[in-house]
Every structure is written in C-alpha cells, then in structure tokens.
Scaffold this active site. Structure first.
Site, PDB file in Angstrom:
ATOM      1  N   ASP A  59     -87.287 -33.208 -21.103  1.00  0.00           N
ATOM      2  CA  ASP A  59     -87.574 -31.894 -20.493  1.00  0.00           C
ATOM      3  C   ASP A  59     -88.935 -31.324 -20.922  1.00  0.00           C
ATOM      4  O   ASP A  59     -89.017 -30.181 -21.408  1.00  0.00           O
ATOM      5  CB  ASP A  59     -86.466 -30.885 -20.882  1.00  0.00           C
ATOM      6  CG  ASP A  59     -85.057 -31.430 -20.684  1.00  0.00           C
ATOM      7  OD1 ASP A  59     -84.848 -32.150 -19.694  1.00  0.00           O
ATOM      8  OD2 ASP A  59     -84.181 -31.133 -21.505  1.00  0.00           O
ATOM      9  N   GLU A 269     -81.643 -28.091 -11.036  1.00  0.00           N
ATOM     10  CA  GLU A 269     -82.084 -27.536 -12.321  1.00  0.00           C
ATOM     11  C   GLU A 269     -83.580 -27.813 -12.484  1.00  0.00           C
ATOM     12  O   GLU A 269     -84.231 -28.301 -11.564  1.00  0.00           O
ATOM     13  CB  GLU A 269     -81.297 -28.174 -13.478  1.00  0.00           C
ATOM     14  CG  GLU A 269     -81.505 -29.677 -13.600  1.00  0.00           C
ATOM     15  CD  GLU A 269     -80.592 -30.340 -14.629  1.00  0.00           C
ATOM     16  OE1 GLU A 269     -79.735 -29.682 -15.233  1.00  0.00           O
ATOM     17  OE2 GLU A 269     -80.739 -31.561 -14.818  1.00  0.00           O
TER      18      GLU A 269
HETATM   19  O1  FUB Z   1     -81.746 -31.607 -21.597  1.00  0.00           O
HETATM   20  C1  FUB Z   1     -80.564 -30.912 -21.262  1.00  0.00           C
HETATM   21  C2  FUB Z   1     -80.552 -30.611 -19.823  1.00  0.00           C
HETATM   22  O2  FUB Z   1     -80.600 -31.813 -19.083  1.00  0.00           O
HETATM   23  C3  FUB Z   1     -81.724 -29.816 -19.337  1.00  0.00           C
HETATM   24  O3  FUB Z   1     -81.649 -28.464 -19.619  1.00  0.00           O
HETATM   25  C4  FUB Z   1     -81.698 -30.174 -17.917  1.00  0.00           C
HETATM   26  O4  FUB Z   1     -82.832 -29.826 -17.206  1.00  0.00           O
HETATM   27  C5  FUB Z   1     -81.466 -31.665 -17.994  1.00  0.00           C
HETATM   28  O5  FUB Z   1     -82.641 -32.364 -18.265  1.00  0.00           O
END
Ligand code: FUB
Length: 369
Positions: A59, A269
C-alpha cells in the site's frame, strides 16, 4: 534442485539486482520469505523488483518532499490469523517509512514511525496509510480498528517525514472505513479520500454509524449504483474534517453511476488523487477483480468519468498504489507478493507511468511477456 535451495538461490540473485539490499544479504524476514516462495512465482518475469527485502511492505503512498521520495507503506507481518474475505490476516502493528533520492537509488528504511500501542483509541490492523505536509509539519494518516472492531482513521504528527509521529488521542471525528489518501490542491486546500468495501467496512457505515452486523461485502444489489468512496475537505490544522464526508461519484461515459455488479470497474478500496494538466485523476483498486482503475474529473469532488485501467493484476490478491511526479517523470508505486508468494506478505515496487496525448494513462502490465 529442491524448492528450498532454488528459492535461496533465487533470493541471492534477486538481492544482487536490487539497490535496496544494503549489503546485508537480507534480514531474517526476507530469508523466510524466499523459502516460502513458490516455484511458479519464481518463473515469472516481473516488470520491476521490490524496493526493499528486509521487511514486508504494501500500500505505498509516495510523496516528493525536499527533493526526495518518501514512501508511506503498510508494514506487513506474518500473523497467526487465517486468510478470509475481511482481510483479518492483515494484522499490521506499526509503520516504517521508506525514502530514496531517486528511482533505482538506495532505499532507506526508517525506524518505527508509529506503533499501534502508542495510539490510545486503536486496537489492531494498522492498514494503508498516507501522509501530508503543511507549514513545517508532516501528518501521518492511518486506519485502524478501534476497540469495538470498527475501522476509524487517525492522524499523527512529526517535524521529520521519517517520523517518529505522535498520534492524536482520538480518531478524526466523522471518519470511518479505511485507506485515507490526502491530496493537496494547487491552492493549498487538502482533501482526504477514503473508504473500502468488504473488510474495509464501507458497507457497514451507510446509516451514519458503524453497524457491526452489516453486510460482510457490499450492498448486495448488483443492479444498483455501487458503494462510493468518500471525500472530505481537511481543516486548516489538518487534524479534522472541515465538512461531512461526501460521496465521490464514479460514472461511465454516459454519466451513469457504475453499478454494484460491475466488479471490473466499480470502486473497492485504495483511493488516490493526483492532478495532471489541470485535470483531477481519481484512481482506485477494483479489489476482487484486481485492477487499478481511474476516472478523470474537473473538480477534486468529482464526478470522475471512468477511463480505464492503470495496472493489470499483480501476483497476490491486493493491489494498492500511489502516483507521483518527480523531475518531470510520473511514477506508479504499487505492491505485489513476489518475495513471499503470500498475499499477507507483500513488497512495494515502482515503475514509470506514461500518459497518452489525450491525457489517458497507458495501462501497465506488471509482468514482462
Ligand atoms: O493492507 C491492508 C489492506 O489491503 C489495505 O488497506 C487495502 O488497500 C489492501 O491493500
């Protein structure tokens, strides 16, 4: 050749290729990852190599400050929780900041910048962070689950971009869900984009407060508009929202909202905002279809018209990115699971991003075919 020996050799060769191994031959975390790596994954030709191998990172939110790249990633750890659709296996407990003068240069891994134990309201799962800078202070924005199991977004401050950061005692009022990304426009006004469905809990926050018994996935209405990411203007001190979060509309070429069943294009997301030639580019992950997609708009609030894919699926389930310009070149920071072969243990990467004449982004294939 046994899988273990093959993996060890692959890791040694790989370390030689990377600027970031720092001559240590790899720390224990990375050695363990090489052992776990599958032969199938080793055979693939990756477009780019992990920025660091000493720790697992994902991320990546990249910024250019003081002429350097500062990258704010999640710090993945090998926790005990089995994988599920809520991402319970992402059990991160702290943040480490990466920095480098240029792409291909030495990457410095900072010390612990913030630990969950320092955050009074947070219980667990320090997921994808971002950072911002204003008036001599650096701000680290981070999602974490509170003691009730609801994701909230916190903020911590430092005079140094590498940290350590000091957290505020409470999460940002009115914040919920995950994946904060703070964009500062040319006029100095900052906005936070956030949200994520499934484990990111956006669908459990539609009624104005967190519903622990809400859907585990989405609105479960494929023919209705999909859940939308959120945006809120930040207060002058960067510590609070200056307004109630609004929905960020992502529409098709006819101006219609993308539908819940449109898993190839709808928001899942990993929101990110950047500006190119006066236009606003809102990019995000489609989650279960594993694309990085984007739309273009005329305002930081949208609407954003879907334009296509930035990145085809990487190795591993998740994909989450940032886009930043330095010295006239544009860079896509992203992550995959090359080092470990496991979705929960990822590694950040970078590759150059190119625009077409009409302002659309050329789709990147994370593998060399
Ligand atoms: O890394 C944890 C979660 O997985 C992140 O917040 C999301 O974007 C995904 O990458």
């Amino acid at each position: 050749m046994s899988r273990r020996i093959y993996a060890a050799l692959a890791a040694t060769a790989f370390c030689g290729l990377m600027a970031a191994c720092n001559g240590t031959g790899g720390a224990p975390e990375a050695t363990a990852s090489a052992d776990a790596k599958s032969e199938a994954a080793s055979d693939k030709k990756y477009l780019s190599q992990p920025l660091v191998s000493e720790i697992y990172t994902a991320d990546p939110s990249a910024h250019v400050w003081n002429g350097k790249f500062y990258i704010y990633p999640s710090h993945d750890i090998d926790g005990p929780t089995p994988e599920d659709d809520l991402g319970s296996h992402f059990e991160m407990r702290d943040y480490r900041v990466l920095s480098m003068d240029k792409v291909g240069g030495k990457v410095t891994i900072g010390p612990v910048a913030l630990d969950v134990k320092q955050v009074p309201w947070a219980d667990k799962q320090m997921w994808a962070p971002d950072a911002a800078f204003k008036n001599g202070t650096y701000y680290l924005y981070f999602p974490a689950k509170d003691k009730q199991g609801a994701f909230r977004i916190g903020v911590a401050t430092s005079k140094d971009p590498m940290g350590p950061f000091k957290p505020q005692a409470e999460p940002i009022k009115g914040s919920y869900s995950i994946d904060p990304a703070v964009f500062t426009d040319d006029d100095g006004q900052s906005y936070m984009y956030f949200g994520g469905i499934w484990g990111g809990q956006l669908q459990r926050n539609t009624g104005g407060k967190y519903d622990p018994n809400g859907s585990k996935t989405d609105l479960q209405a494929d023919d209705k508009p999909a859940l939308l990411p959120r945006v809120a203007r930040m207060s002058g001190d960067m510590l609070e929202f200056a307004e109630a979060p609004r929905e960020v509309k992502i529409v098709d070429e006819k101006g219609k909202l993308l539908l819940g069943g449109d898993h190839d294009r709808r928001f899942f997301e990993a929101a990110w905002m950047h500006k190119y030639k006066g236009k606003y580019y809102f990019s995000y992950s489609t989650g279960d279809t594993h694309y990085l997609a984007y739309g273009i708009g005329d305002s930081p609030y949208g609407p954003f018209t879907y334009k296509g894919r930035i990145l085809e699926p990487v190795e591993g389930w998740t994909t989450h990115h940032s886009i930043v310009e330095k010295d006239g070149k544009w860079w896509l920071f992203y992550a995959d699971s090359q080092l470990s072969g496991q979705t929960r243990l990822r590694n950040v990467k970078v590759t150059e991003l190119h625009y077409n004449e009409d302002g659309t982004i050329r789709t990147i294939d994370p593998f060399v075919r």
